[in-house]
Design a protein around this motif. Structure first.
Motif: not given
Ligand SMILES: Cc1cc2nc3c(=O)[nH]c(=O)nc-3n(C[C@H](O)[C@H](O)[C@H](O)COP(=O)(O)OP(=O)(O)OC[C@H]3O[C@@H](n4cnc5c(N)ncnc54)[C@H](O)[C@@H]3O)c2cc1C
Length: 456
Positions: A44-45, A13-24, A90-98
């Protein structure tokens, strides 16, 4: 009591469904760079998009009693991102802004997931220079290099990551956002709180963005591979060049003969010098092309004194890159089965004796092969050895680590402690120092939720 499904729903609910990585999809990610075939073990990631989302994720995990392992580019070499299967990574892969570079204050604001290379490119596009450089530049992130206080190839001139961070923002274990995003070189207003997150490997907070200090782009380089009678002569060459070029020596890499021969085997890098010298160094000085003659004069003088035996100068950018490949292609060591990597510090005046002694001890271990090289200008040696059975590896560890305490050395020069070197920490830090580290950890993370089990 951990409530697994509930926390995953909350995080989605916080990061949206694509923000949560689970399973395979999660298991298809490697546990770490050093464990490419081991799947990531987390529950989960989670991939927040900004500081606010990170704070909400951390708060939700704190309330659910779930611990968090921060993950950047996963290039760390001490198992700092390894997870248990009840932890969230907790991955920072979506916080890539410069943000656009500020050319007057010579700073740039970068998200913690931006890679070192992306920051270097942004600086270069603005006619400036981000000095941090390391072999993992394409994957290692701003957050990861802050959390490990990364060193790399230009520490001699520009210092470690600590010297390049003017301000940062981090989320504490209870979800508090601690923002110190000031682009100031001078700011003596009490405790310098950003230091809490530099080199503490995600145990005190999650870094979400930083204000980074840039420098003028070097006008050019003179780069040489030099052969010397020994390490001490290499040290004399370094000091002479530092004096002659007023501190503009940006790199000084020591290569012992076995390492040099391994890296210049046929089909690898072309050897600019013969294979039988006792010690090699790659030296790089920032200078304009007109100063090259002065550098050659210095080498000539040192050759006359016997400090330098032979030297090859890179006469083009291509040759410079080729010279650096002799140092950088660490995968050649893996190909030769010398995969166990070590990163230690030894005072330069004790280095020769230390290396001789450790090599002699390892020569007595059946099946052991070892090579040594490193950023010796900043006391940093890297060993690579064969991976033996438990007893063999213990003997290798003893040869490399045991002398360090007496030498005032360090069990980790730049890679950190993570899980891998936890048992070695006491060789480099006093009981009082470790107790004080624990005190700080307890004050900031009383429930031990952030990267638990790492470092201490
Ligand atoms: C080929 C190669 C060459 C290398 N050369 C060097 C070198 O010359 N010098 C050097 O110092 N290192 C070197 N390294 C090691 C590595 O690149 C550094 O440790 C780097 O800083 C790790 O960055 P990362 O983004 O990959 O972090 P990760 O590996 O993802 O994480 C490292 C640690 O930082 C924590 N962390 C990550 N992001 C955050 C965050 N946003 N907030 C809080 N904690 C966080 C993690 O929990 C972990 O403990 C090399 C590695 C490789 C593979």
């Amino acid at each position: 009591m951990m409530q697994t499904p509930a926390i995953l729903d909350q995080l989605a609910a916080i990061v949206g469904p694509s923000g949560l990585v689970t399973g395979d999809e999660l298991r298809s990610r490697p546990a770490a760079w050093t464990r490419p075939s081991e799947p990531c073990a987390a529950l989960a990631l989670v991939r927040p998009r900004d500081t606010e989302e990170t704070a909400r994720v951390v708060k939700a995990c704190a309330e659910a009693g779930v611990s968090i392992v921060p993950r950047g580019g996963a290039t760390g070499l001490v198992d700092g991102i390894l997870c248990e299967n009840d932890q969230i990574t907790l991955s920072t892969e979506r916080m890539t802004g410069i943000a656009p570079v500020d050319p007057l204050s010579m700073t740039v604001v970068a998200g913690s997931g931006a890679t070192v290379e992306a920051v270097q490119n942004a600086a270069r596009a603005a006619g400036l220079f981000f000095p941090l450089d390391l072999g993992a530049r394409g994957s290692a992130t701003v957050g990861g290099t802050i959390s490990t206080n990364a060193g790399g190839l230009r520490v001699l001139r520009y210092g470690m990551m600590r010297e390049m961070v003017l301000g940062l923002e981090a989320v504490l274990a209870d979800g508090t956002i601690l923002s110190s995003m000031r682009p100031l070189i001078k700011n003596n207003t009490g405790l310098d709180l950003k230091q809490l997150f530099l080199g503490t490997e995600g145990t005190l907070g999650i870094v979400t963005q930083a204000v980074l200090r840039l420098r003028p782009e070097p006008a050019g380089y003179v780069t040489a591979l030099v052969a010397c009678p020994g390490v001490d002569d290499g040290a004399r060459l370094l000091r002479a060049a530092q004096s002659a070029f007023q501190g503009r020596v940006s790199s000084f890499e020591g290569l012992w003969p076995d390492f040099y021969r391994l890296m210049t085997k046929p089909g690898r890098a072309t050897p600019p010098l013969g294979p039988d010298y006792p010690f090699y160094a790659i030296i790089e000085v920032e200078c304009v092309p007109e100063e090259t003659d002065r550098f050659v004069d210095l080498l000539d003088r040192l050759m006359g004194e016997g400090t330098v035996l032979d030297a090859a100068l890179a006469s083009s950018e291509e040759q410079r890159q080729a010279m650096w490949r002799i140092r950088d292609r660490v995968e050649n060591m893996n190909a030769d089965g010398i995969e166990r990597a070590f990163d230690v510090s030894v005072p330069l005046d004790r280095m020769d004796g230390y290396v001789r002694d450790a090599l002699a001890r390892m020569a007595a271990i059946p099946g052991c092969r070892a090579v040594v090289y490193g950023h010796i200008g900043d006391n940093n040696l890297h060993w690579n050895t064969t991976d033996l059975d438990a007893a063999g590896n213990e003997a290798i560890d003893a040869a490399i680590y045991a002398p360090l305490a007496e030498l005032n050395g360090s069990v980790s020069a730049e890679h950190g402690i993570g899980l891998m070197k936890r048992s070695k920490l006491k060789l480099s830090r006093s009981p009082e120092e470790i107790a004080t580290m624990r005190l700080v950890k307890r004050a900031l993370d009383p429930d031990n939720r952030l990267n638990p089990g790492k470092v201490f």
